[in-house]
Design an enzyme around this catalytic site. Structure first.
Site, short mmCIF file in Angstrom:
data_model
loop_
_atom_site.label_atom_id
_atom_site.label_comp_id
_atom_site.label_asym_id
_atom_site.label_seq_id
_atom_site.Cartn_x
_atom_site.Cartn_y
_atom_site.Cartn_z
N HIS A 1 0.87 -1.19 0.00
CA HIS A 1 0.00 0.00 0.00
C HIS A 1 0.89 1.23 0.00
CE1 HIS A 1 -3.99 1.92 1.44
NE2 HIS A 1 -3.16 2.91 1.12
N GLY B 1 -8.51 7.85 -2.91
CA GLY B 1 -8.96 9.24 -3.02
C GLY B 1 -9.69 9.70 -1.78
N HIS C 1 -9.79 1.17 -0.41
CA HIS C 1 -9.78 1.97 0.82
C HIS C 1 -11.20 1.96 1.37
CE1 HIS C 1 -6.06 3.32 -0.94
NE2 HIS C 1 -5.84 4.26 -0.04
N GLU D 1 -12.47 4.71 6.02
CA GLU D 1 -11.24 5.44 6.33
C GLU D 1 -11.49 6.60 7.28
OE1 GLU D 1 -7.46 7.31 3.81
OE2 GLU D 1 -9.19 6.47 2.77
N ASP E 1 1.86 6.89 2.22
CA ASP E 1 2.51 8.01 1.51
C ASP E 1 3.74 8.41 2.32
OD1 ASP E 1 0.46 8.98 -0.73
OD2 ASP E 1 -0.69 8.43 1.04
#
Length: 348
Positions: free
Chosen positions: A32, A194, A221, A224, A301
């Site tokens: 991921h 997104g 996802h 979340e 990220d």
């Protein structure tokens, strides 16, 4: 190894040298990792230098935030960083440069003297983008050319669809992923990502059901943020995903269904720094560990969350309150779960 900060850095600093060597040698799968959120800051600065003198103040401001460590007080603070990154990766050449740097950061020896890469296997994910300089297909080809520089046992690509996409865009993106796979390109799955507050997931299902039929893996996802409704999650679960991302806010109804999903992608630093969980103590990883549900530890990220695979695994091994205080045996088992959950089965 790229610079890390925050909870992951504190956990890593608390470990003994022997513990660090153990984690570095552990075969880990990164399943991921978003391409545009994982570009090393050095590479972005180089792209910005090439981009000037047309560089906007927004790009300059975002780069300064990323250099100093972006403060994320709410979910919009994260998504507001992305337009500047997209502006710097708007040509095939820039996409090639960025993808190569991300792959090297995960898969090449770290340069810290150990000779160990961050992970043994990487499934990088990205949403194809059309710009004035390239089509979605050209974007995806540029990424795949770099991914396929590595053996199939080390790297593969997941094509992401964004919750903000129109019905037509989702259809085209899924079709492109399937077409690339059928051409023999190394696309192994499709992801839904997104802004979790956007989109009607019921309208996505007809397209996502094609993914499994084409022999691709599906990861989504889900749950979340608190704005995600149970209906939203049920629509995604109806597509029978193979993995789930985040699963931060689960109702009892969802917990019962998620027991049937083979693996959950856990992003510890992302959830903490993104203010989606208050602390490691309250993180939903405890639920999955308690119920012996397969998980994989991921960076999400790495750039804005200033982490690495080693940093995330340090959060497992470090003693409380800096980490979960798991045993080496438990950490090894979790790493094995991640390798087993890969769409392309790198160890087969």
């Amino acid at each position: 190894m790229s610079e890390i900060a925050g909870p992951a850095a504190a956990a890593l600093a608390s470990l003994s040298p022997d513990d660090v060597l153990f984690l570095q040698a552990l075969p880990k799968a990164e399943l991921h990792a978003h391409l545009n959120g994982s570009i090393p800051i050095k590479t972005l600065l180089e792209l910005a230098q090439q981009h000037s003198p047309t560089q906007s103040s927004e790009v300059a401001d975002t780069l300064q935030k990323l250099k100093s460590g972006a403060v994320l007080d709410e979910i919009d603070d994260f998504f507001s960083l992305m337009p500047a990154i997209y502006a710097l990766t708007s040509t095939p050449e820039a996409v090639t440069t960025a993808t190569r740097a991300v792959l090297q950061s995960f898969l090449n020896p770290t340069g810290d003297g150990t000779g160990s890469p961050q992970c043994a296997y990487l499934e990088l994910r990205t949403t194809p983008r059309a710009t004035a300089h390239m089509t979605q297909e050209r974007y995806l080809t540029a990424v795949l050319d770099e991914v396929e520089f590595y053996p199939a046992t080390q790297a593969a690509l997941i094509v992401s669809v964004d919750r903000r996409m129109s019905d037509l865009d989702v259809e085209e993106c899924v079709s492109l992923a399937i077409e690339m796979k059928n051409r023999g390109r190394r696309v192994v799955g499709v992801d839904v990502c997104g802004d979790p507050r956007k989109g009607d997931m019921q309208s996505f299902t007809q397209h996502l059901l094609r993914v499994k039929g084409a022999g691709l893996g599906l990861t989504v996802h889900i749950a979340e943020c608190t704005e995600n409704t149970t209906e939203d999650s049920l629509a995604l679960l109806s597509c029978r995903p193979d993995r789930l991302g985040h699963t931060t806010f689960l109702s009892d109804e969802l917990k019962a269904l998620i027991r049937l999903i083979p693996c959950v992608e856990i992003c510890l630093s992302s959830n903490i720094l993104g203010k989606l969980v208050a602390s490691l103590d309250t993180h939903h990883i405890h639920y999955y560990l308690k119920n012996n549900h397969p998980i994989v530890i991921c960076t999400d990220d790495a750039l804005p969350f200033r982490t690495s695979c080693l940093g995330e695994y340090s959060l497992l091994l470090a003693q409380p309150p800096l980490g979960l205080g798991l045993s080496r045996g438990d950490v090894t088992r979790i790493a094995r779960m991640g390798m087993d959950a890969a769409f392309s089965r790198p160890c087969d």
